[in-house]
Enzyme design. Sequence first.
Site, PDB file in Angstrom:
ATOM      1  N   CYS A  74       5.076 -15.196  -4.349  1.00  0.00           N
ATOM      2  CA  CYS A  74       4.060 -15.552  -5.341  1.00  0.00           C
ATOM      3  C   CYS A  74       4.778 -16.073  -6.587  1.00  0.00           C
ATOM      4  O   CYS A  74       5.720 -15.452  -7.077  1.00  0.00           O
ATOM      5  CB  CYS A  74       3.243 -14.303  -5.666  1.00  0.00           C
ATOM      6  SG  CYS A  74       1.643 -14.638  -6.344  1.00  0.00           S
ATOM      7  N   ASP A 125      -6.181   7.260  -9.074  1.00  0.00           N
ATOM      8  CA  ASP A 125      -5.114   8.118  -9.592  1.00  0.00           C
ATOM      9  C   ASP A 125      -5.630   9.078 -10.661  1.00  0.00           C
ATOM     10  O   ASP A 125      -5.302  10.265 -10.646  1.00  0.00           O
ATOM     11  CB  ASP A 125      -3.984   7.260 -10.161  1.00  0.00           C
ATOM     12  CG  ASP A 125      -2.856   8.102 -10.715  1.00  0.00           C
ATOM     13  OD1 ASP A 125      -2.349   8.984  -9.980  1.00  0.00           O
ATOM     14  OD2 ASP A 125      -2.487   7.901 -11.887  1.00  0.00           O
TER      15      ASP A 125
END
Length: 158
Positions: A74, A125
């Site tokens: 990328c 999380d």
Amino acid sequence: MLTHLDSQGRAHMVDVTDKATTFREATAEARVRMLPATLQMIVAGEHPKGDVFAVARIAGIQAAKKTSDLIPLCHPLMLTGVKVELSAEGDDCVHITARCKLSGQTGVEMEALTAASVAALTIYDMCKAVDRGMVIEQVRLLEKLGGKSGHYKLEEQA
């Protein structure tokens, strides 16, 4: 044709040197399903770790900026705009929308998808201590503007 493979089938980074610089924009989304009590805690601002939406928003923005460090092949991009929005959807879901913009030689789809994904992971999380059964779902590209391949907009299935 897979543009990240050369004639021998080896992975390589696509050369965009000769591509025109154009405006590009991409929007992606993700959803996090959770217990209604978990969503209520987030919306009421009662989470002991702080403002879940604010932390997830910043995490998504940071992730968009770091996409080339996370996704092999990328291109590093000079993003000119990143917007991450989070909202309660129904009584058991957080909806995340990420929009990335730039004037450049390659698209920003991966940056938008990464922003939405990392925002969702951040919610997981922060809330896993109270709800380990959360599900991250529907991470997908909603719309892409600009570049050689033109405009793409997700068509909902009936």
